[in-house]
Design a protein around this motif. Structure first.
Motif, PDB file in Angstrom:
ATOM      1  N   THR A   1      -7.166  11.829   2.216  1.00 36.31           N
ATOM      2  CA  THR A   1      -7.125  10.061   3.097  1.00 36.31           C
ATOM      3  C   THR A   1      -6.472  10.479   4.788  1.00 36.31           C
ATOM      4  O   THR A   1      -5.095  10.415   4.136  1.00 36.31           O
TER       5      THR A   1
ATOM      6  N   VAL B   1      -2.675   4.989  -1.876  1.00 37.01           N
ATOM      7  CA  VAL B   1      -4.101   5.643  -0.895  1.00 37.01           C
ATOM      8  C   VAL B   1      -3.692   7.104  -1.030  1.00 37.01           C
ATOM      9  O   VAL B   1      -2.695   8.125  -0.946  1.00 37.01           O
TER      10      VAL B   1
ATOM     11  N   THR C   1       0.943  -1.094  -0.225  1.00 32.75           N
ATOM     12  CA  THR C   1       0.318   0.024   0.437  1.00 32.75           C
ATOM     13  C   THR C   1       1.164   1.277   0.476  1.00 32.75           C
ATOM     14  O   THR C   1       1.481   1.590   1.069  1.00 32.75           O
TER      15      THR C   1
ATOM     16  N   THR D   1       1.183   5.320  -0.423  1.00 35.87           N
ATOM     17  CA  THR D   1       0.568   7.298  -0.829  1.00 35.87           C
ATOM     18  C   THR D   1       0.529   7.463  -1.583  1.00 35.87           C
ATOM     19  O   THR D   1       2.702   7.527  -2.116  1.00 35.87           O
TER      20      THR D   1
END
Ligand SMILES: NC(=O)c1ccc[n+]([C@@H]2O[C@H](COP(=O)([O-])OP(=O)(O)OC[C@H]3O[C@@H](n4cnc5c(N)ncnc54)[C@H](OP(=O)(O)O)[C@@H]3O)[C@@H](O)[C@H]2O)c1
Length: 309
Positions: A197, A192, A172, A174
């Protein structure tokens, strides 16, 4: 030889081009005729004195180089004259990459894969070693683990995503919305948008996190790591972060990149296999080191800057 030298700390204009004596390789060192020199954020943090140089001034900046071994010092057995190499000069105490030649420990280098050019090779070392030492050596990431890469489009982050994938981890990352497709193309399963967020609202059980930021981003990252997991910080620690890590049972590791022959070899192997590629923003002549720092510090460029002597 031509070199960039700074005699004082200050803005980009303190970088001046000058003539220096050709350095001689010491015991265990090689001299490299530099084909390309990579530029990293730590270069301007040192230039302006935010991080003072270990051995003071004057200094020739730059740690990332690629080029051809031009002379080997006593005791060097792993390279010969004429070998094409790339590597990171010993960080932080032995910069000198913004020049026509540099000397450094032979084991700071690896053979440059034939399939990558000197510009690509100069863009890789410091940022890739950072990501490799954080994910492989420090977090000991293994296949199937889930890792959070903060700043997945950044100089370290975009290489970290590729290295994590190479290690078999689920990523994951960003990034801002404009960079989401790029970061996905590197292999991130989830991207993300950090502008809209809070990462800990959507991720709470990562096995590891790589965090090149301070403040709220680092605290939110700690909340994204499971109990028993590890956060690798590239910008030190403070009491608030250490307290939160301790409360949450997250191991906190503050890492500083080091010269590393095994790490460089791993990077060379990944690059040769097409598994690791640095995004290049542009190349500039060495004489435009000042301009390179202005561009980099401005923060608006996408990808690495590389100087060509
Ligand atoms: N300890 C060590 O050994 C070590 C080694 C290497 C680097 N570092 C440090 O690590 C930092 C990063 O280096 P770098 O070369 O990767 O820098 P960089 O290329 O300038 O990275 C900036 C990237 O991070 C993104 N970003 C900014 N704020 C963010 C946030 N709050 N959350 C998520 N992403 C954010 C930016 O996205 P946008 O474009 O959308 O703004 C940009 O893509 C620097 O401070 C550097 O000095 C430390």
């Amino acid at each position: 030889m031509r070199a960039i030298v700074q005699n004082t700390y200050g803005g980009p204009e303190v970088l001046t081009e000058t003539e220096l004596a050709l350095p001689e390789p010491g015991v265990g060192e090689v001299r490299v005729r530099i084909a390309a020199a990579g530029v990293n954020p730590t270069d301007w943090k040192h230039r302006d004195g935010t991080i003072p140089y270990d051995h003071g001034l004057p200094v020739t900046p730059g740690w990332d180089v690629s080029g051809t071994v031009d002379k080997v010092g006593p005791g060097v057995t792993i390279f010969d004259e004429g070998d094409e190499v790339f590597g990171m000069l010993p960080y932080p105490y032995q910069p000198g990459g913004y020049a026509a030649y540099a000397t450094g420990p032979a084991r700071a280098f690896a053979a440059k894969p034939e399939s990558i050019d000197f510009t690509q090779a100069a863009a890789l070392p410091l940022a890739s070693l950072t990501a490799w030492q954080a994910l492989n050596d420090t977090a000991r990431l293994t296949r199937g683990q889930h890792v959070l890469i903060q700043g997945g489009a950044g100089g370290v982050g975009h290489l970290a995503v590729q290295i994590a994938r190479h290690l078999g981890a689920e990523v994951t990352a960003t990034a801002s919305a404009a960079d989401a497709d790029f970061v996905r193309s590197l292999g991130a399963a989830h991207v993300v948008d950090y502008r809209t967020t809070t990462i800990s609202d959507v991720l709470t059980d990562a096995d590891a996190a790589l965090v090149p930021f301070t403040g709220q981003t680092r605290l939110d990252s700690l909340r994204s790591v499971r109990r028993g997991g590890v956060l690798v910080s590239l910008l030190g620690a403070n009491d608030e972060a250490l307290t939160l890590a301790s409360e949450r049972g997250v191991r906190y590791r503050s890492m500083m990149v080091q010269s590393d022959h095994a790490g460089m070899q791993a990077i060379a192997d990944m690059a040769a296999a097409g598994a690791l590629h640095a995004k290049i923003h542009s190349t500039l002549p060495l004489s435009q080191a000042t301009e390179a720092h202005r561009l980099g510090e401005d923060g608006k460029i996408d990808g690495k800057l590389v100087l060509i002597p």
